[in-house]
Write a protein that holds these residues in place. Sequence first.
Motif, mmCIF file in Angstrom:
data_model
loop_
_atom_site.group_PDB
_atom_site.id
_atom_site.type_symbol
_atom_site.label_atom_id
_atom_site.label_comp_id
_atom_site.label_asym_id
_atom_site.label_seq_id
_atom_site.Cartn_x
_atom_site.Cartn_y
_atom_site.Cartn_z
ATOM 1 N N LEU A 162 -1.570 9.509 -8.742
ATOM 2 C CA LEU A 162 -1.538 8.677 -7.537
ATOM 3 C C LEU A 162 -1.114 9.470 -6.310
ATOM 4 N N THR A 163 -0.156 10.348 -6.471
ATOM 5 C CA THR A 163 0.420 11.061 -5.325
ATOM 6 C C THR A 163 -0.128 12.470 -5.135
ATOM 7 N N ALA A 164 -1.059 12.894 -6.001
ATOM 8 C CA ALA A 164 -1.599 14.249 -5.872
ATOM 9 C C ALA A 164 -2.436 14.361 -4.605
ATOM 10 N N PRO A 165 -2.415 15.527 -3.940
ATOM 11 C CA PRO A 165 -3.240 15.721 -2.745
ATOM 12 C C PRO A 165 -4.712 15.643 -3.120
ATOM 13 N N PRO A 166 -5.568 15.156 -2.233
ATOM 14 C CA PRO A 166 -6.992 15.089 -2.523
ATOM 15 C C PRO A 166 -7.588 16.482 -2.651
ATOM 16 N N LYS A 167 -8.629 16.605 -3.466
ATOM 17 C CA LYS A 167 -9.283 17.900 -3.652
ATOM 18 C C LYS A 167 -9.990 18.320 -2.369
ATOM 19 N N ALA A 176 6.034 9.750 -20.207
ATOM 20 C CA ALA A 176 4.925 10.694 -20.011
ATOM 21 C C ALA A 176 3.728 10.010 -19.352
ATOM 22 N N ALA A 177 3.403 8.802 -19.814
ATOM 23 C CA ALA A 177 2.272 8.072 -19.247
ATOM 24 C C ALA A 177 2.551 7.659 -17.807
ATOM 25 N N ALA A 178 3.791 7.223 -17.544
ATOM 26 C CA ALA A 178 4.161 6.818 -16.187
ATOM 27 C C ALA A 178 4.111 8.009 -15.234
ATOM 28 N N GLN A 179 4.584 9.153 -15.713
ATOM 29 C CA GLN A 179 4.577 10.351 -14.868
ATOM 30 C C GLN A 179 3.147 10.811 -14.598
ATOM 31 N N LYS A 180 2.278 10.693 -15.591
ATOM 32 C CA LYS A 180 0.880 11.067 -15.407
ATOM 33 C C LYS A 180 0.220 10.180 -14.361
ATOM 34 N N SER A 181 0.482 8.874 -14.429
ATOM 35 C CA SER A 181 -0.071 7.947 -13.446
ATOM 36 C C SER A 181 0.475 8.223 -12.057
ATOM 37 N N LEU A 182 1.768 8.546 -11.991
ATOM 38 C CA LEU A 182 2.397 8.833 -10.700
ATOM 39 C C LEU A 182 1.846 10.117 -10.102
ATOM 40 N N THR A 183 1.629 11.123 -10.946
ATOM 41 C CA THR A 183 1.078 12.388 -10.466
ATOM 42 C C THR A 183 -0.335 12.202 -9.935
ATOM 43 N N GLU A 211 0.830 -1.202 0.000
ATOM 44 C CA GLU A 211 0.000 0.000 0.000
ATOM 45 C C GLU A 211 0.868 1.258 0.000
ATOM 46 N N GLY A 212 2.040 1.150 -0.604
ATOM 47 C CA GLY A 212 2.930 2.298 -0.669
ATOM 48 C C GLY A 212 3.912 2.176 -1.816
ATOM 49 N N ALA A 213 5.071 1.573 -1.536
ATOM 50 C CA ALA A 213 6.134 1.474 -2.531
ATOM 51 C C ALA A 213 5.693 0.700 -3.778
ATOM 52 N N GLN A 214 4.944 -0.371 -3.597
ATOM 53 C CA GLN A 214 4.500 -1.149 -4.749
ATOM 54 C C GLN A 214 3.544 -0.343 -5.636
ATOM 55 N N GLN A 215 2.699 0.470 -5.032
ATOM 56 C CA GLN A 215 1.789 1.304 -5.806
ATOM 57 C C GLN A 215 2.565 2.311 -6.648
ATOM 58 N N VAL A 216 3.574 2.917 -6.046
ATOM 59 C CA VAL A 216 4.376 3.908 -6.764
ATOM 60 C C VAL A 216 5.146 3.248 -7.909
ATOM 61 N N LEU A 217 5.776 2.109 -7.628
ATOM 62 C CA LEU A 217 6.530 1.404 -8.666
ATOM 63 C C LEU A 217 5.600 0.869 -9.753
ATOM 64 N N GLY A 218 4.372 0.510 -9.384
ATOM 65 C CA GLY A 218 3.418 -0.027 -10.352
ATOM 66 C C GLY A 218 3.037 0.954 -11.439
ATOM 67 N N THR A 219 3.235 2.249 -11.215
ATOM 68 C CA THR A 219 2.930 3.236 -12.253
ATOM 69 C C THR A 219 3.906 3.153 -13.417
#
Length: 217
Positions: free
Chosen positions: A205-210, A196-203, A156-164
Motif C-alpha cells: 500500500l505504501t510502496a512508491p509507484p514504479k 507477516a500478511a499485514a506487513q505485506k499488505s502495508l508494504t 483515504e489515508g489513516a483508515q487505509q493503513v489501519l485496514g491492512t
Amino acid sequence: MSMLTPPGMGGKKYRITGDRYPRMRRPRHRRRIALAITAAVCALALAGWGTLQLIDVFGGRGGTAQAAQDKKKCPDKGGTKQTGALAAGTGKPLPKPADVTVNVLNATARGGLAKTTADELKKRGFKVGKVGNAPPAYDKKIKGTGVLLGARTTSEGAQQVLGTQLEGAEPKTDTRKTGDVDLLIGDTFKALAEPAAAQKSLTALTAPPKANPHCQK
C-alpha cells in the motif's frame, strides 16, 4: 440474275430462317485481363502497407504513440521527489502506522478483546488512543469482523493503513474533526491479520509507484 445474288449461287433464291441474329460482343479475355490487373494492384498495395507496419514495429517506431501518451503521465521535473504512495484523491503521502492514532473499542459481549488488540497494534507501530467498550450506537450491533470509523479525511489515508491489519473491516465516516480512527471490534472478530500478511499488505500500500520507463531522467 439479281445484283444481290452472290456469285456462284446460280440464280437460286435463298431465305433466311430463324429468329437469332449475330451480336457484337466484347471479347471475354479483355474483362479477365482488367480484373487481373485490379487484383494485382490491390495485392501490391496491401503488401506495401504490411511492410511499412513491420518496419515501424521492428524499427522501434511502433510504440511512438504509446510513449507519447505515457510521457504525459510523467511527473514534472520541477516537482518534489515522491517517496511513497499517495492517498487517493488527496495528493498527500499515506501516513505511517506511527502517525495513526487508533481507538480500540469492543462492540462484542466478549471481554478483554479491546485490550489485547490494542497491545498488538502498539507492537506493530500504531499509536493507541482510547481503549474500552463501543458506544451504544455500535455496541452489540456489528455483525462482521469490525468497523473503521473516522473523519472523512481519514478514509483515504489513516483508515487505509489501519485496514491492512484487519481483513474485512468496514470503513465508515462521521463528523469528527480529529484525525484519529476508531477500530470497533465486531462479532466475527478472532484476531488481527497475521503480522507477516499485514506487513505485506502495508508494504504494497505504501510502496512508491514504479517509475515509468518512458519518462526521461
